[in-house]
Design a protein around this motif. Structure first.
Motif, short mmCIF file in Angstrom:
data_model
loop_
_atom_site.label_atom_id
_atom_site.label_comp_id
_atom_site.label_asym_id
_atom_site.label_seq_id
_atom_site.Cartn_x
_atom_site.Cartn_y
_atom_site.Cartn_z
N GLU A 43 0.83 -1.20 0.00
CA GLU A 43 0.00 0.00 0.00
C GLU A 43 0.87 1.25 0.00
OE1 GLU A 43 -2.99 2.76 -0.05
OE2 GLU A 43 -3.04 0.63 -0.58
N LEU A 44 1.99 1.24 0.70
CA LEU A 44 2.90 2.38 0.67
C LEU A 44 3.42 2.58 -0.75
CD1 LEU A 44 4.64 4.60 1.93
CD2 LEU A 44 6.27 2.82 2.62
N ARG A 46 1.98 1.75 -3.51
CA ARG A 46 0.89 2.25 -4.35
C ARG A 46 0.64 3.74 -4.11
NH1 ARG A 46 -1.52 -1.69 -7.10
NH2 ARG A 46 -1.32 -3.85 -6.34
N ARG A 47 0.79 4.18 -2.89
CA ARG A 47 0.61 5.60 -2.60
C ARG A 47 1.69 6.45 -3.27
NH1 ARG A 47 -1.35 6.52 3.69
NH2 ARG A 47 -2.77 4.71 3.82
N ALA A 50 0.88 6.53 -6.93
CA ALA A 50 -0.27 7.39 -7.22
C ALA A 50 0.11 8.86 -7.25
CB ALA A 50 -1.36 7.15 -6.17
N ALA A 51 1.25 9.19 -6.64
CA ALA A 51 1.74 10.58 -6.65
C ALA A 51 2.59 10.88 -7.87
CB ALA A 51 2.52 10.86 -5.37
N GLU A 256 2.46 2.77 9.05
CA GLU A 256 1.35 3.38 8.32
C GLU A 256 0.90 4.75 8.83
OE1 GLU A 256 -3.05 2.24 6.53
OE2 GLU A 256 -2.02 0.84 7.86
N TRP A 259 2.74 7.41 6.90
CA TRP A 259 2.91 7.28 5.46
C TRP A 259 2.57 8.55 4.71
CZ3 TRP A 259 0.59 1.78 4.21
CH2 TRP A 259 1.48 0.81 4.68
N ASP A 260 1.53 9.24 5.11
CA ASP A 260 1.17 10.49 4.40
C ASP A 260 2.32 11.48 4.45
OD1 ASP A 260 -1.30 9.51 3.70
OD2 ASP A 260 -2.41 10.61 5.27
N VAL A 263 5.35 10.04 2.32
CA VAL A 263 5.12 10.15 0.88
C VAL A 263 5.23 11.60 0.43
CG1 VAL A 263 3.43 9.81 -0.97
CG2 VAL A 263 3.76 8.04 0.76
#
Length: 271
Positions: A43-44, A46-47, A50-51, A256, A259-260, A263
């Motif tokens: 998931e990290l 993928r984030r 996605a950026a 997690e 993560w925001d 990222v």
């Protein structure tokens, strides 16, 4: 788009997974000692993708599905791991990448940045050290029997709990699921648990931290018990122009809840 492939690289087979559009800037994630690519959580990845980044994670030698060497006799060093990374970039058709090295693989990132600067757009050094300061102390259980996968899983859970340094971000269930998945796909648990500590910790041929000439971000956990905050500060000071980001409430791993922030900082650094 996600791809999962094996590649012949520098005389070994490396198992890699990519996320995102190959036309986007590439980010190569290199994990630390004994850890397969799974610890750069899907998931990290993928984030980050996605950026607007093309994310590559992979199993280094003696982890996951990549080539294993006899336990206690790795016969390679950091320079070989860096050469593996360059060969993987070649196999994936990537000219230059933003390299993210975590923990032990801060040393791999250093070799890449100094000896292979034409392949590196930037460096991000996560939870690592210059090697000149003493490590912190960890209360981890005795090494398990590598022939007992269930015992290895429990050991990993308790080890990662210790690495969290008391952080509220640690999640036992998530860690146990990742540990079980990692153990299930590892070729040789005995080699995984020993060889990264037995290898040659050689450095770059072309210099050291002060010789890096690529943009460098240092990411440090506020509660990291392995490399406490002074390590991040020393690393920032050792690399010309480096910037330090401290993740509040984090230990050695990037879990997690942060993560925001991670990222966002990585995307800004790699813009």
């Amino acid at each position: 788009m996600t791809t999962d492939t094996a590649h012949d690289c520098n005389g070994v087979t490396l198992h890699a997974e990519t996320f995102g559009d190959p036309a986007d800037p590439a980010v190569l994630l290199v994990h630390g000692a004994c850890a397969s690519m799974l610890w750069w959580e899907e998931e990290l990845c993928r984030r980050i993708a996605a950026a607007g980044r093309y994310v590559v994670r992979y199993d280094q030698r003696d982890t996951g599905r990549s080539t294993s060497f006899p336990p206690g006799e790795p016969g390679y060093g950091l320079r070989d791991l860096a050469a593996d990374a360059v060969a993987l970039l070649d196999a994936l058709g990537i000219d230059r990448a933003h390299v993210v090295g975590r923990s032990m693989s801060g040393g791999v990132a250093l070799v890449l940045g100094v000896d292979h600067p034409d392949r590196v757009r930037s460096l991000t050094l996560v939870s690592t050290t210059t090697g000149e300061l003493p490590m912190g102390s960890l209360d981890v259980p005795p090494d398990p029997d590598p022939g007992d996968p269930a015992a290895v899983v429990e050991y990993l859970v308790e080890a990662f709990r210790a690495y969290a340094g008391g952080s509220a971000h640690f999640d036992e269930d998530t860690t146990r699921a990742l540990a079980a998945a990692d153990v299930a796909r590892t070729r040789d648990l005995r080699a995984t648990m020993t060889n990264h500590f037995a290898m040659d910790f050689d450095g770059p041929r072309g210099g050291g931290w002060g010789d890096l000439r690529v943009p460098t971000l240092v990411v440090q956990g506020e509660l990291d018990p392995v490399f406490p905050p002074v390590h991040g500060q020393a690393l920032r000071d050792a690399v010309p122009g480096a910037r330090l980001v401290v993740l509040p409430g984090s230990g050695h791993d990037v879990l997690e809840p942060v993560w925001d922030r991670f990222v966002a900082e990585l995307v800004e650094h790699t813009s």
